[in-house]
Design an enzyme around this catalytic site. Structure first.
Site, PDB file in Angstrom:
ATOM      1  N   ARG A 147      -8.696  -9.865   7.415  1.00  0.00           N
ATOM      2  CA  ARG A 147      -7.671  -9.488   6.416  1.00  0.00           C
ATOM      3  C   ARG A 147      -7.299 -10.642   5.488  1.00  0.00           C
ATOM      4  NH1 ARG A 147      -5.680  -6.683  11.026  1.00  0.00           N
ATOM      5  NH2 ARG A 147      -6.094  -4.452  10.814  1.00  0.00           N
TER       6      ARG A 147
ATOM      7  N   LYS B  65     -10.189 -13.047  -9.248  1.00  0.00           N
ATOM      8  CA  LYS B  65     -10.891 -11.761  -9.277  1.00  0.00           C
ATOM      9  C   LYS B  65     -12.145 -11.885  -8.414  1.00  0.00           C
ATOM     10  CE  LYS B  65      -9.607  -9.552 -13.605  1.00  0.00           C
ATOM     11  NZ  LYS B  65     -10.079  -9.086 -14.929  1.00  0.00           N
TER      12      LYS B  65
ATOM     13  N   GLU C 178     -17.881 -17.755 -23.340  1.00  0.00           N
ATOM     14  CA  GLU C 178     -16.539 -17.563 -22.754  1.00  0.00           C
ATOM     15  C   GLU C 178     -15.575 -18.633 -23.290  1.00  0.00           C
ATOM     16  OE1 GLU C 178     -15.780 -14.919 -21.078  1.00  0.00           O
ATOM     17  OE2 GLU C 178     -17.538 -14.262 -19.936  1.00  0.00           O
TER      18      GLU C 178
ATOM     19  N   LYS D 262      -7.236 -20.102 -19.577  1.00  0.00           N
ATOM     20  CA  LYS D 262      -7.313 -19.117 -18.488  1.00  0.00           C
ATOM     21  C   LYS D 262      -6.163 -19.289 -17.501  1.00  0.00           C
ATOM     22  CE  LYS D 262      -9.535 -16.298 -15.464  1.00  0.00           C
ATOM     23  NZ  LYS D 262     -10.722 -15.560 -15.160  1.00  0.00           N
TER      24      LYS D 262
ATOM     25  N   GLU E 211      -3.287  -8.688 -13.749  1.00  0.00           N
ATOM     26  CA  GLU E 211      -3.719  -7.992 -14.965  1.00  0.00           C
ATOM     27  C   GLU E 211      -2.914  -6.709 -15.208  1.00  0.00           C
ATOM     28  OE1 GLU E 211      -7.983  -8.179 -15.852  1.00  0.00           O
ATOM     29  OE2 GLU E 211      -7.789  -6.277 -16.893  1.00  0.00           O
TER      30      GLU E 211
ATOM     31  N   ARG F 114      -3.272 -10.435 -19.177  1.00  0.00           N
ATOM     32  CA  ARG F 114      -4.564 -10.931 -18.671  1.00  0.00           C
ATOM     33  C   ARG F 114      -5.746 -10.157 -19.267  1.00  0.00           C
ATOM     34  NH1 ARG F 114      -6.298 -12.866 -12.556  1.00  0.00           N
ATOM     35  NH2 ARG F 114      -8.499 -13.136 -13.047  1.00  0.00           N
TER      36      ARG F 114
ATOM     37  N   ASN G 225     -10.525 -10.196 -21.614  1.00  0.00           N
ATOM     38  CA  ASN G 225     -11.675  -9.289 -21.740  1.00  0.00           C
ATOM     39  C   ASN G 225     -12.128  -9.122 -23.186  1.00  0.00           C
ATOM     40  OD1 ASN G 225     -11.626  -8.889 -18.989  1.00  0.00           O
ATOM     41  ND2 ASN G 225     -10.248  -7.138 -19.112  1.00  0.00           N
TER      42      ASN G 225
ATOM     43  N   HIS H  50     -15.588  -7.924 -23.963  1.00  0.00           N
ATOM     44  CA  HIS H  50     -16.179  -7.426 -22.718  1.00  0.00           C
ATOM     45  C   HIS H  50     -16.403  -5.917 -22.708  1.00  0.00           C
ATOM     46  CE1 HIS H  50     -15.503 -11.465 -21.376  1.00  0.00           C
ATOM     47  NE2 HIS H  50     -15.976 -11.209 -20.170  1.00  0.00           N
TER      48      HIS H  50
ATOM     49  N   HIS I 291     -19.973  -5.175 -21.810  1.00  0.00           N
ATOM     50  CA  HIS I 291     -20.378  -4.459 -20.591  1.00  0.00           C
ATOM     51  C   HIS I 291     -21.224  -3.240 -20.927  1.00  0.00           C
ATOM     52  CE1 HIS I 291     -17.077  -6.251 -17.818  1.00  0.00           C
ATOM     53  NE2 HIS I 291     -18.218  -6.873 -17.675  1.00  0.00           N
TER      54      HIS I 291
ATOM     55  N   HIS J 222     -24.695 -12.326 -18.896  1.00  0.00           N
ATOM     56  CA  HIS J 222     -23.333 -11.833 -19.148  1.00  0.00           C
ATOM     57  C   HIS J 222     -22.727 -12.498 -20.397  1.00  0.00           C
ATOM     58  CE1 HIS J 222     -19.302 -10.420 -18.506  1.00  0.00           C
ATOM     59  NE2 HIS J 222     -18.857 -11.662 -18.447  1.00  0.00           N
TER      60      HIS J 222
HETATM   61  N1  GLY Z   1     -12.691 -12.798 -16.438  1.00  0.00           N
HETATM   62  C1  GLY Z   1     -11.499 -12.163 -16.835  1.00  0.00           C
HETATM   63  C2  GLY Z   1     -10.367 -12.359 -15.888  1.00  0.00           C
HETATM   64  O1  GLY Z   1     -10.496 -13.122 -14.942  1.00  0.00           O
HETATM   65  O2  GLY Z   1      -9.364 -11.739 -16.026  1.00  0.00           O
END
Ligand code: GLY
Length: 372
Positions: free
Chosen positions: A123, A145, A192, A234, A244, A248, A252, A255, A259, A273
């Protein structure tokens, strides 16, 4: 060495930017940031990064840490629950308990896989992120993430559809690891960084343009100047919105477009990517221009900056505007029935735009070479 705290309520973490950190990895854990030396560790690494993992393993063992090692394949198709199971089993074999930790050494795929294994094993146990690609250093290895891909009902690749937010106890950025990174991957990471400049730091954006050659050639001075600035964009956003819920999503930028084309085959192989993000940023810029959020000079500055980093601005595969709109969710909408796009507002700021006009998005797609 620069230590950047990330003040997430209840989960403080930090990013240590330290050239050579892997060669004194155990000492770094003892003396810096938000991590401590564990009793036992499972060091998981991209099989192409064994040379970097060896440094960490050697210094941990010298400090009496019981270390197990586990090499992983770093491909999108191997970014699966099956791979996470193998990490869980390696952790069980190493008898890791809640006081122990996983170490992830590699690019974004490894960080996501190992982070998700850490979030779920017993956990949740600690994870130390050690990104070895520029893209992971400024983005993927920061902010917690984690996750894996799933196959969609139509057989397509659903990227990062299962996962968890799980903050690393520390992210250690050792730019010496970039010496083993290919130029194409380095440039993909620059996409990025351009994104971070566009979102929140105009000086960073201009700096990348000015130093694009040096950055693409992994020049030490240029990279060492870039890293903390790109990381700060960031960490500041993540500290304000770790889950997010709002802001946040700005990370993106490029993206949603990216994507939608990233998993489409090209005659010359697949896009990385960061390359898909670069093309996505160009589409977002044209969409924003058509919505009068940026002017023609700003749009040119964006495309020229990406070009100076050797990044693509057009999609060179076969697809249609309607197919890409469907992939972007225009047919079914996303959150709460509304499609959201992140679009630049001038340079150095961006907005989350709910339900952008389809005509503007179509224009964005035509600008990157996708026609009906
Ligand atoms: N890569 C986007 C984020 O971490 O929110």
């Amino acid at each position: 060495m620069i230590e950047i705290p990330v003040n997430i309520p209840g989960q403080p973490t930090s990013v240590l930017v330290y050239r050579g950190a892997l060669e004194s990895f155990a000492a770094v854990l003892k003396t810096h940031g938000t991590a401590t030396l564990p009793r036992r560790a499972l060091v998981c690494f991209d099989r192409n990064c064994a040379v970097h993992a060896n440094h960490a393993v050697r210094t941990l063992r010298a400090e009496g840490v019981a270390v197990s090692e586990f090499g992983l394949e770093a491909t999108e198709s191997a970014k699966s629950v099956r791979a996470v199971e193998t990490i869980w089993d390696a952790a069980l074999a190493a008898r890791l308990d809640r006081g122990d930790c996983l170490v992830a050494i590699g690019g974004g795929i490894i960080g996501d896989l190992v982070g998700f294994a850490a979030a779920t094993y017993l956990r949740g146990i600690r994870v130390i992120q050690v990104p070895t690609t520029l893209l992971a250093m400024v983005d993927a290895a920061i902010g917690g993430k984690t996750g894996v891909n799933r196959t969609l009902p139509d057989g397509g690749l659903g990227k990062n559809l299962v996962g968890a937010f799980w903050q690393p106890s520390i992210t250690i950025v050792d730019a010496n690891t970039l010496r083993t990174l290919g130029k194409r991957e380095l440039r993909a990471g620059l996409a990025e960084c351009v994104k971070h400049g566009l979102i929140a730091d105009l000086e960073l954006f201009h700096d990348i343009r000015k130093n694009a050659d040096a950055l693409s050639n992994n020049d030490t001075t240029a990279i060492d100047r870039l890293l903390p600035r790109a990381i700060l964009v960031k960490t500041a956003i993540v500290a304000r919105d770790p889950l997010e819920r709002g802001e946040r999503a700005k990370l993106n930028l490029g993206h949603t477009f990216g994507h939608a084309i990233e998993t489409l085959p090209l005659s010359s192989g697949n896009l990385l990517h960061g390359e898909a993000v670069a093309i996505g940023i160009c589409a977002a810029a044209t969409t924003a221009k058509s919505m009068e959020m940026i002017n023609a000079d700003e749009q040119t500055a964006i495309t020229n900056t990406l070009a100076s980093c050797g990044l693509p601005q057009r999609f060179e595969g076969t697809t249609t505007v309607d197919d890409v709109l469907r992939r972007m969710g225009f047919d079914k909408k996303n959150e709460g029935g509304k499609l959201k796009l992140i679009l630049p507002r001038g340079l150095g700021a961006c907005e989350i735009v709910s339900e952008p006009p389809e005509s503007a998005v179509r224009e964005g797609l035509r600008a990157i070479g996708i026609h009906s």
